[in-house]
Design an enzyme around this catalytic site. Structure first.
Site, PDB file in Angstrom:
ATOM      1  N   LYS A 112      22.360  47.967-101.711  1.00 48.51           N
ATOM      2  CA  LYS A 112      21.226  47.198-101.232  1.00 48.51           C
ATOM      3  C   LYS A 112      21.201  45.810-101.853  1.00 48.51           C
ATOM      4  O   LYS A 112      21.434  45.648-103.040  1.00 48.51           O
ATOM      5  CB  LYS A 112      19.925  47.900-101.615  1.00 48.51           C
ATOM      6  CG  LYS A 112      19.521  48.859-100.574  1.00 48.51           C
ATOM      7  CD  LYS A 112      18.296  49.615-100.986  1.00 48.51           C
ATOM      8  CE  LYS A 112      17.733  50.273 -99.782  1.00 48.51           C
ATOM      9  NZ  LYS A 112      17.015  49.347 -98.901  1.00 48.51           N
TER      10      LYS A 112
ATOM     11  N   HIS B  54      26.999  63.783 -95.322  1.00 46.73           N
ATOM     12  CA  HIS B  54      27.473  62.508 -94.771  1.00 46.73           C
ATOM     13  C   HIS B  54      28.904  62.581 -94.286  1.00 46.73           C
ATOM     14  O   HIS B  54      29.392  61.663 -93.647  1.00 46.73           O
ATOM     15  CB  HIS B  54      27.327  61.393 -95.811  1.00 46.73           C
ATOM     16  CG  HIS B  54      25.901  61.200 -96.225  1.00 46.73           C
ATOM     17  ND1 HIS B  54      25.359  61.874 -97.286  1.00 46.73           N
ATOM     18  CD2 HIS B  54      24.907  60.467 -95.703  1.00 46.73           C
ATOM     19  CE1 HIS B  54      24.083  61.536 -97.399  1.00 46.73           C
ATOM     20  NE2 HIS B  54      23.785  60.683 -96.456  1.00 46.73           N
TER      21      HIS B  54
ATOM     22  N   ILE C 294      17.001  70.464 -94.628  1.00 42.94           N
ATOM     23  CA  ILE C 294      16.121  69.342 -94.967  1.00 42.94           C
ATOM     24  C   ILE C 294      15.247  68.921 -93.787  1.00 42.94           C
ATOM     25  O   ILE C 294      14.306  68.148 -93.944  1.00 42.94           O
ATOM     26  CB  ILE C 294      16.958  68.162 -95.501  1.00 42.94           C
ATOM     27  CG1 ILE C 294      17.817  68.617 -96.683  1.00 42.94           C
ATOM     28  CG2 ILE C 294      16.092  67.002 -95.960  1.00 42.94           C
ATOM     29  CD1 ILE C 294      17.055  69.252 -97.838  1.00 42.94           C
ATOM     30  N   GLY C 295      15.529  69.420 -92.593  1.00 42.24           N
ATOM     31  CA  GLY C 295      14.602  69.138 -91.498  1.00 42.24           C
ATOM     32  C   GLY C 295      15.243  68.915 -90.149  1.00 42.24           C
ATOM     33  O   GLY C 295      14.940  69.598 -89.190  1.00 42.24           O
ATOM     34  N   SER C 296      16.147  67.939 -90.067  1.00 42.27           N
ATOM     35  CA  SER C 296      16.667  67.629 -88.735  1.00 42.27           C
ATOM     36  C   SER C 296      17.928  68.435 -88.439  1.00 42.27           C
ATOM     37  O   SER C 296      18.713  68.749 -89.340  1.00 42.27           O
ATOM     38  CB  SER C 296      16.968  66.132 -88.622  1.00 42.27           C
ATOM     39  OG  SER C 296      17.888  65.739 -89.609  1.00 42.27           O
TER      40      SER C 296
ATOM     41  N   GLU D 199      13.722  53.125-103.767  1.00 46.22           N
ATOM     42  CA  GLU D 199      14.091  51.758-103.393  1.00 46.22           C
ATOM     43  C   GLU D 199      12.895  50.817-103.382  1.00 46.22           C
ATOM     44  O   GLU D 199      13.074  49.611-103.298  1.00 46.22           O
ATOM     45  CB  GLU D 199      14.827  51.736-102.059  1.00 46.22           C
ATOM     46  CG  GLU D 199      13.995  52.177-100.885  1.00 46.22           C
ATOM     47  CD  GLU D 199      14.800  52.143 -99.586  1.00 46.22           C
ATOM     48  OE1 GLU D 199      15.804  52.860 -99.518  1.00 46.22           O
ATOM     49  OE2 GLU D 199      14.409  51.408 -98.681  1.00 46.22           O
TER      50      GLU D 199
ATOM     51  N   ARG E  64      21.271  40.177 -79.934  1.00 47.47           N
ATOM     52  CA  ARG E  64      22.268  40.919 -80.720  1.00 47.47           C
ATOM     53  C   ARG E  64      23.664  40.790 -80.116  1.00 47.47           C
ATOM     54  O   ARG E  64      24.449  41.728 -80.124  1.00 47.47           O
ATOM     55  CB  ARG E  64      21.856  42.400 -80.829  1.00 47.47           C
ATOM     56  CG  ARG E  64      20.605  42.602 -81.680  1.00 47.47           C
ATOM     57  CD  ARG E  64      20.191  44.060 -81.703  1.00 47.47           C
ATOM     58  NE  ARG E  64      19.689  44.470 -80.403  1.00 47.47           N
ATOM     59  CZ  ARG E  64      19.729  45.712 -79.934  1.00 47.47           C
ATOM     60  NH1 ARG E  64      20.261  46.666 -80.662  1.00 47.47           N
ATOM     61  NH2 ARG E  64      19.233  46.010 -78.755  1.00 47.47           N
ATOM     62  N   GLU E  65      23.970  39.586 -79.593  1.00 52.42           N
ATOM     63  CA  GLU E  65      25.265  39.374 -78.944  1.00 52.42           C
ATOM     64  C   GLU E  65      26.432  39.626 -79.902  1.00 52.42           C
ATOM     65  O   GLU E  65      27.469  40.164 -79.514  1.00 52.42           O
ATOM     66  CB  GLU E  65      25.377  37.934 -78.411  1.00 52.42           C
ATOM     67  CG  GLU E  65      24.442  37.575 -77.265  1.00 52.42           C
ATOM     68  CD  GLU E  65      23.082  37.073 -77.748  1.00 52.42           C
ATOM     69  OE1 GLU E  65      22.736  37.260 -78.933  1.00 52.42           O
ATOM     70  OE2 GLU E  65      22.357  36.491 -76.913  1.00 52.42           O
TER      71      GLU E  65
HETATM   72  N1  GLN Z   1      13.492  65.403 -92.718  1.00 47.41           N
HETATM   73  C1  GLN Z   1      14.376  64.308 -92.530  1.00 47.41           C
HETATM   74  C2  GLN Z   1      15.650  64.805 -91.855  1.00 47.41           C
HETATM   75  O1  GLN Z   1      16.057  65.878 -92.108  1.00 47.41           O
HETATM   76  C3  GLN Z   1      14.729  63.636 -93.820  1.00 47.41           C
HETATM   77  C4  GLN Z   1      15.591  62.423 -93.603  1.00 47.41           C
HETATM   78  C5  GLN Z   1      15.918  61.647 -94.866  1.00 47.41           C
HETATM   79  O2  GLN Z   1      15.823  62.129 -95.952  1.00 47.41           O
HETATM   80  N2  GLN Z   1      16.328  60.410 -94.740  1.00 47.41           N
HETATM   81  O3  GLN Z   1      16.278  64.108 -91.106  1.00 47.41           O
HETATM   82 ZN    ZN Z   2      17.618  62.737 -97.112  1.00 47.13          ZN
END
Ligand code: GLN
Ligand code: ZN
Length: 762
Positions: free
Chosen positions: A118, A705, A442-444, A616, A16-17
Site C-alpha cells: 500500500k 489466493h 469465511i463467507g463467500s 490499514e 478508463r481507456e
Molecule cells: N466474508 C467475506 C468473504 O468471504 C470476507 C472478505 C474479506 O475478508 N475481504 O468474501
Molecule cells: Zn479475508
C-alpha cells in the site's frame, strides 16, 4: 504572480481507456503501438485540459503504464536479477514481467512479480523495489525526459515529477536481507538521478517536482539526514533547475527542520491533512524558497470550501509576497475519480457538493484567480461555491433527524457484552453443538461467471426480480448442500447476492451514494469504485436477514450470518469531511448493530462481522495510533455487543501482520476470530506468545489466493503448529479468507482436506 499548480492527474483516462488498452495488450488483442498511442492520447488530453483550466505548473511524468514506483525502478535501473535484464532501456516485456510475473513457457521457467504494498495510507498499491547489497544504479529509462519533450512539442511547458531518492529507497527492501537498510544505497543511487536532472535541463525544463512524502511519516535522525543529503546533491546537480520538494498525506511535525533546510526553490505542504503548521513554516521559510499550499483535498471527493481556502492563500501572499506562493491540491489527484461531468445519475444538488480531479483543478484556478489582482475575479464560481457550502451545512439529506440523538444516547453498557467470554462460551456451547476443532469458511463461495451474468442482467432490467431472487435461492441451496456433504460444522450462505462486501451494504444504507464512473486506481489496471458517504447513516430495513434465514431453513447445522464491519465500511468508502471519521464510523456501527439484532431475532445463533480493513486504517504516525485504535475498537464493539451471551460473534481479518495491533484485536472481544496465517507458515502466530489471546481463534490453514490445493497432512501440520501457542479448546479450522475468487472444483478438494485434517485432530 501566484502560481496555480497540480501534483499529478489520474492516468487511466475519462473512460478508463488505458486500462482497456493495457489489458488488451496483455491479452494480445491490442498491439504495442496502439496501446502506447492510447497512453499518449490520455497524457495529451490531461495536459491540454489542465492548461485550459488555467494551471501554470502542469505535471508531466505523472502518467504510468502500471505504477509510478515501478517507473522509477526502471529509470534508475534497479531491475531484480530474476528478470534477466542485461542493461539498456527496459523493454515493455520486462516492465510488465516485474509487475505481473510470467508463467512457465516450454523451457522457460515462470518468474514471480515484485511484491505489492500500500502507498502510505491510501488504497493505491505500488511495486516494492528490491535491492542488493552494494548495488549500483544506471539510467535505464528516459521516461521523464521523453514526456517533457512530448508535452513541449504540444506547446506545453510541464513540471516533471520524480519520486525523491529517499522515499524511493525507503519504499523498497533489501532482497534476502530482511533487516538490511536500503538507505545505505543512497550514494550509489544519486548518480542516476543526477543524469536524469542533467538531461531534463538540456531538454529545457526549469521547475522539477521531487516527491518526498516520507516527510509525513516517522523518521529517525539517520533517515532525516539522508533526505537532506539526497536533495542537496540533486539541487547541486541541476544548478539551472528549480526544485520543489513535495510532501503530502500529513504534516511535518519533527521533520519540519529538515524540510526547511533543504536547498531548494520550493516546498509543497498538505494543508488539508496538516493545516496547523502554516504559520510556523511561513515564519521560518528561507528567503529563496517558495511555498506551495495544498488546500484542495486530493484524497477525497468533496468540493473545497473556497472562502477559508482563499483566506489561507491571501494570508500567505501577505506574508511572503505573491511571487513566492503556489496553490495546488494537497497531493496528486491520482486518488480521486477523473470527472464529475461523467456522472449522469447524480442530481444537481449532490453534484454541487462533489468535486473530482477535473473540478479540483478548476478550484485551484478559482482560488488563484480570487487572490491575484491581475486575474479576473471569478465572481460566479465563488457564489456557486458559497451556495453549495451552505446547502451542505443545512440539507436534511445530510443531517437526518434522529441520528445525532441516537449517537448521543450511546451508553458504556452498549459497548460491552453482558458477560465475560468464559461465561458466554458456556452459554453458547449449550445452544450451538460443535465438536472440537470446529470447521467453517469465511463467507463467500465462488462468484461464477453465471452469478455475475445474472447480476448484470438484473441490474440492466433484463432479468426480473423474481427470476433473480429464485436464482440466488438456488445458489444458496446448492451451497448448503455442498457444505453438508463435505461435513463442515458451521455453514455460510455463500454471499451470491453480493457484488462487493462494501458496495452491497452501501447500496442499502441511506447516507451513501454510489457513482457510475467514480473509479480510482488500486494497482496496475485494477480500478475500484468506492461508494461515497455524504450524510448521516441510516438503515431503512434489514439487509441480510431474508437470505440468512432462508439458508438456515435448509439445514440443521448452524448458518453464520455475514456482515461487513463499520471500520471496513468506512475505510473502503469516500468519507464525508464535515465531521470526524470516528463519528461517521459510529453511525455505521449503529446500522450494523441493528442488523445484528435483527439477525439474532430471526434465530441466527452465529454472526460474523468482517473487519479486514481494521489494520490499514492505522494513521501514518505512531503517536496517532492509540486514538484511532480506541474508536475503531469501540465501533466494532458497538456493532457487536447488543446480542445475548448465547449468540456467538465472529470476526475476520485477512492479513498476517497483526503483531502491531494485537491488543486492539483482543479488545474487540469477538467470541471467535479468523485470520490469515498460512502464507507465513503460521509463523505470525508467534505474536500470541507474548500477548496470550483468550477467546476462540481460527488461524487460516490454507491460502485461498492460490489455486494450489493443500493436502490433509499439510493442514494437519499447520494445526499442530498452532497448538504451540494456542489451546485445543480455542482452535477453529478455516481457510485464510473468503472463497469467491476460486473455482468450485478447487475449493471442494481443499475443503475436503481441511475437514479431514480437523477430524484427525479430534
Ligand atoms: N466474508 C467475506 C468473504 O468471504 C470476507 C472478505 C474479506 O475478508 N475481504 O468474501
Ligand atoms: Zn479475508
Amino acid at each position: 504572480m501566484t502560481i496555480a499548480t497540480n501534483l499529478g492527474f489520474p492516468r487511466m483516462g475519462r473512460n478508463r481507456e488505458l486500462k482497456r488498452a493495457v489489458e488488451g495488450f496483455w491479452a494480445g488483442t491490442v498491439d504495442e503501438t496502439a496501446m502506447l498511442e492510447t497512453a499518449a492520447a490520455i497524457r495529451k488530453d490531461n495536459w491540454l485540459l489542465q492548461r485550459r483550466l488555467g494551471l501554470n505548473h502542469i505535471p508531466s511524468n505523472d502518467s504510468s503504464l502500471y505504477d509510478q514506483v515501478l517507473d522509477m525502478t526502471a529509470m534508475v535501473g534497479a531491475i531484480p536479477r530474476r528478470y534477466g535484464h542485461e542493461g539498456g532501456i527496459v523493454s515493455l516485456d520486462t516492465y510488465f514481467a516485474m509487475a505481473r510475473g510470467t508463467t512457465a513457457d516450454g523451457e522457460q521457467d515462470g518468474v514471480p512479480p515484485m511484491e505489492m504494498k500500500k502507498w502510505f495510507d491510501t488504497n493505491y498499491h505500488y511495486l516494492v523495489p528490491e535491492f542488493e547489497r552494494n548495488q549500483t544504479f544506471t539510467m535505464f529509462s528516459t521516461k521523464p525526459i521523453d514526456e517533457f519533450l512530448e508535452a513541449k512539442a504540444l506547446g506545453i511547458h510541464t513540471r516533471p515529477v520524480l519520486l525523491g531518492p529517499t522515499t524511493y529507497l525507503m519504499l523498497g527492501k533489501m532482497a534476502d536481507e530482511p533487516d538490511g537498510d536500503p538507505l545505505a544505497l543512497l550514494e550509489n543511487l544519486l548518480p542516476a538521478y543526477e543524469d536524469i536532472l542533467k538531461r531534463l535541463t538540456e531538454a529545457g525544463a526549469d521547475w522539477v517536482q521531487i516527491d518526498e512524502p516520507v516527510l509525513s511519516i516517522d523518521l529517525d535522525d539517520k533517515q532525516r539526514a539522508a533526505l537532506g543529503r539526497g536533495i542537496a546533491r540533486l539541487a547541486a546537480a541541476g544548478s539551472k533547475l528549480r526544485l520543489i520538494v513535495a510532501t503530502y498525506f500529513g504534516d511535518l511535525r519533527d521533520n519540519m527542520k529538515v524540510a526547511l533546510a533543504l536547498p531548494v526553490s520550493g516546498l509543497h505542504l498538505d494543508l488539508v491533512r496538516g493545516p496547523g503548521e502554516l504559520d510556523s513554516v511561513i515564519a521560518k521559510l528561507p528567503e529563496e524558497m517558495s511555498l506551495s499550499l495544498g488546500v484542495v483535498d486530493g484524497r477525497n471527493v468533496w468540493r473545497t470550501d473556497l472562502a477559508p481556502a482563499i483566506r489561507v492563500v491571501s494570508h500567505t501572499v501577505n506574508a511572503l509576497g505573491s511571487e513566492r506562493v503556489m496553490v495546488g491540491p494537497s497531493c496528486s489527484l491520482l486518488h480521486t475519480p477523473v470527472d464529475l461531468d461523467n456522472e449522469r445519475d447524480l442530481d444537481n444538488e449532490m453534484k454541487s457538493w462533489l468535486a473530482f480531479a477535473k473540478q479540483k483543478v478548476e478550484e485551484v484556478a478559482t482560488i488563484v484567480a480570487a487572490v491575484d489582482p491581475a486575474r479576473e475575479t471569478p465572481t460566479q464560481a465563488l457564489a456557486a461555491n458559497a451556495k453549495a457550502m451552505k446547502s451542505r451545512l443545512s440539507s436534511a439529506r445530510i443531517h437526518r433527524a434522529g441520528v445525532a440523538e441516537r449517537l448521543a444516547a450511546i451508553t458504556p453498557e452498549m459497548l460491552h457484552r453482558a458477560s465475560p467470554f468464559p461465561e458466554r462460551r458456556k452459554a453458547q456451547a449449550k445452544v450451538i453443538r460443535l465438536p472440537a476443532f470446529p470447521t467453517t469458511t469465511i463467507g463467500s463461495f465462488p462468484q461464477t461467471a453465471e452469478i455475475r451474468k445474472m447480476r448484470a442482467g438484473h441490474a440492466r432490467g433484463e432479468v426480473s426480480d423474481r427470476r433473480y431472487q429464485q436464482f440466488l435461492k438456488n445458489e444458496i441451496a446448492s451451497a448448503i448442500k455442498f457444505q453438508e456433504k463435505l461435513g463442515l460444522d458451521v455453514l455460510v450462505h455463500g454471499e451470491p447476492e453480493r457484488n462487493d462486501m462494501v458496495e452491497y451494504f452501501a447500496e442499502r444504507l441511506e447516507g451513501y451514494v454510489s457513482t457510475a464512473n467514480g473509479w480510482v486506481q488500486s494497482y496496475g489496471t485494477r480500478m475500484v469504485k468506492p461508494p461515497i458517504i455524504f450524510g448521516d447513516i441510516h438503515r431503512p430495513k434489514p439487509i441480510t436477514v431474508t437470505w440468512t434465514k432462508y439458508a438456515q431453513s435448509l439445514t440443521k447445522r448452524p448458518v453464520k450470518g455475514m456482515l461487513t464491519g463499520p471500520v471496513t465500511m468506512l475505510q473502503w468508502s469516500f468519507v464525508r469531511d464535515d465531521q470526524p471519521r470516528s463519528e461517521t464510523c459510529r453511525q455505521l456501527a449503529l446500522a450494523v448493530r441493528d442488523e445484528v439484532s435483527d439477525l439474532e431475532k430471526a434465530g441466527t445463533r452465529i454472526i460474523q462481522i468482517d473487519e479486514p480493513a481494521m489494520r490499514e486504517g492505522l494513521p501514518l504516525r505512531q503517536e496517532d495510533w492509540p486514538d484511532y485504535l480506541a474508536w475503531a475498537v469501540e465501533c466494532f464493539r458497538l456493532a457487536s455487543s447488543g446480542v445475548a451471551d448465547a449468540t456467538q460473534v465472529h470476526t475476520h481479518m485477512c492479513y498476517a501482520a497483526y503483531d502491531e495491533i494485537i491488543e486492539a484485536i483482543s479488545d474487540l472481544d469477538a467470541d471467535v476470530i479468523s485470520m490469515e496465517s498460512s502464507r507465513s507458515g503460521m509463523d505470525k502466530l508467534r505474536a500470541f506468545e507474548d500477548h496470550p489471546y483468550a477467546n476462540d481463534i481460527g488461524p487460516g490453514v490454507y491460502d485461498i489466493h492460490s489455486p494450489r490445493v493443500a493436502s490433509t497432512e499439510e493442514i494437519r501440520e499447520r494445526l499442530e503448529r498452532s497448538l504451540d501457542v494456542l489451546s485445543r479448546e480455542q482452535l477453529w479450522v478455516n481457510p485464510d479468507c473468503g472463497l469467491k475468487t476460486r473455482r468450485w472444483d478447487e475449493i471442494e478438494e481443499s475443503l475436503k482436506h481441511m475437514v479431514a485434517a480437523a477430524k484427525s485432530m479430534r
